[in-house]
Design an enzyme around this catalytic site. Structure first.
Site, short mmCIF file in Angstrom:
data_model
loop_
_atom_site.label_atom_id
_atom_site.label_comp_id
_atom_site.label_asym_id
_atom_site.label_seq_id
_atom_site.Cartn_x
_atom_site.Cartn_y
_atom_site.Cartn_z
N ARG A 82 0.68 -1.31 -0.07
CA ARG A 82 -0.05 -0.11 -0.08
C ARG A 82 0.81 1.26 -0.07
NH1 ARG A 82 -5.13 1.62 2.22
NH2 ARG A 82 -5.42 3.93 1.43
N ARG A 92 -5.48 -2.30 -5.29
CA ARG A 92 -4.39 -2.64 -4.26
C ARG A 92 -4.70 -4.12 -4.07
NH1 ARG A 92 -8.23 1.23 -0.85
NH2 ARG A 92 -7.32 2.62 -2.56
N ASP A 95 -6.77 -3.58 1.43
CA ASP A 95 -7.18 -2.21 2.16
C ASP A 95 -7.98 -2.73 3.35
OD1 ASP A 95 -7.79 0.34 2.56
OD2 ASP A 95 -9.71 0.09 1.79
N ASP A 97 -10.21 -0.85 6.56
CA ASP A 97 -10.80 -0.06 7.11
C ASP A 97 -11.62 -0.31 8.38
OD1 ASP A 97 -10.41 1.87 4.95
OD2 ASP A 97 -12.29 0.93 3.80
#
Length: 161
Positions: A82, A92, A95, A97
Site C-alpha cells: 500500500r 490494491r 485495504d 478500514d
C-alpha cells in the site's frame, strides 16, 4: 476488550492468498476474529479498472486503542504494498478500514469513526448486515439492515464461493 468491525478488500494479486495472509496478520497483531462475513465480489468503487474487488467484514475484539489499531493496520497494509499519499482510489492487494470501534465517534485528521462512507457502500453494507444486521450506526441511529435498504449504491455484488 474493544469490539471492532473491519472492512477488508483488495483487487490485485492472488486474492485467496491475500485474504489468508491478512487473517493471520489480524489475529497475530490486532486481536481475535470473532466473526467473518462471506466474501463478496464487486466492481471498483470511485474509479475505473479491469479487476473486481473482493470485500469482507470482520468482527474483531482487540485491546488496542483506536489510534494503536490504525497504526497497526497501516503497517499491515504496507506489507501488501500500500502506498499512501496517492490521490483518489486505486487498485490494491489489501485495504483495511475501521468501520466501527465500540460505539465511539472520533473525528481527527487521521481517523474518522464510524467510517464516513458506510451508508453509501454496498460492498460494506451487505457483509456487515450478514454478520451484524441489528448493529446500530452510532451517528445515523439506523441498523445495518436499515442502512442496506436505503443504500444509494446499486453496484453488482456477488458472493464468492
Amino acid at each position: 476488550m474493544h469490539q471492532v468491525f473491519l472492512g477488508i478488500g483488495g483487487n490485485t494479486g492472488n486474492k485467496h492468498d491475500n485474504f489468508d495472509k491478512v487473517y493471520t496478520f489480524i489475529k497475530n497483531e490486532l486481536g481475535e476474529i470473532i466473526k467473518r462475513s462471506s466474501v463478496y465480489e464487486t466492481p471498483p468503487w470511485g474509479f475505473q479498472c479491469e479487476e473486481n474487488f473482493w470485500n469482507q467484514v470482520l468482527f474483531v475484539v482487540t485491546e488496542l486503542s483506536p489510534e494503536e489499531l490504525l497504526k497497526k493496520i497501516e503497517e499491515i497494509e504496507n506489507r501488501f504494498g500500500r502506498e499512501r499519499g496517492i490521490a483518489g482510489y486505486t487498485s490494491r492487494k489489501m485495504d483495511i478500514d475501521i468501520l466501527y470501534f465500540d460505539e465511539l465517534v472520533i473525528e481527527t485528521d487521521k481517523l474518522t469513526i464510524p467510517h464516513p462512507q458506510i451508508a453509501n457502500r454496498l460492498f460494506v453494507l451487505v457483509p456487515l448486515a450478514e454478520i451484524a444486521p441489528e448493529f446500530v450506526h452510532t451517528l445515523l441511529k439506523k441498523t445495518s439492515l436499515q442502512l442496506l435498504e436505503n443504500c444509494p449504491d446499486k453496484s453488482m455484488i456477488t458472493k464468492v464461493e
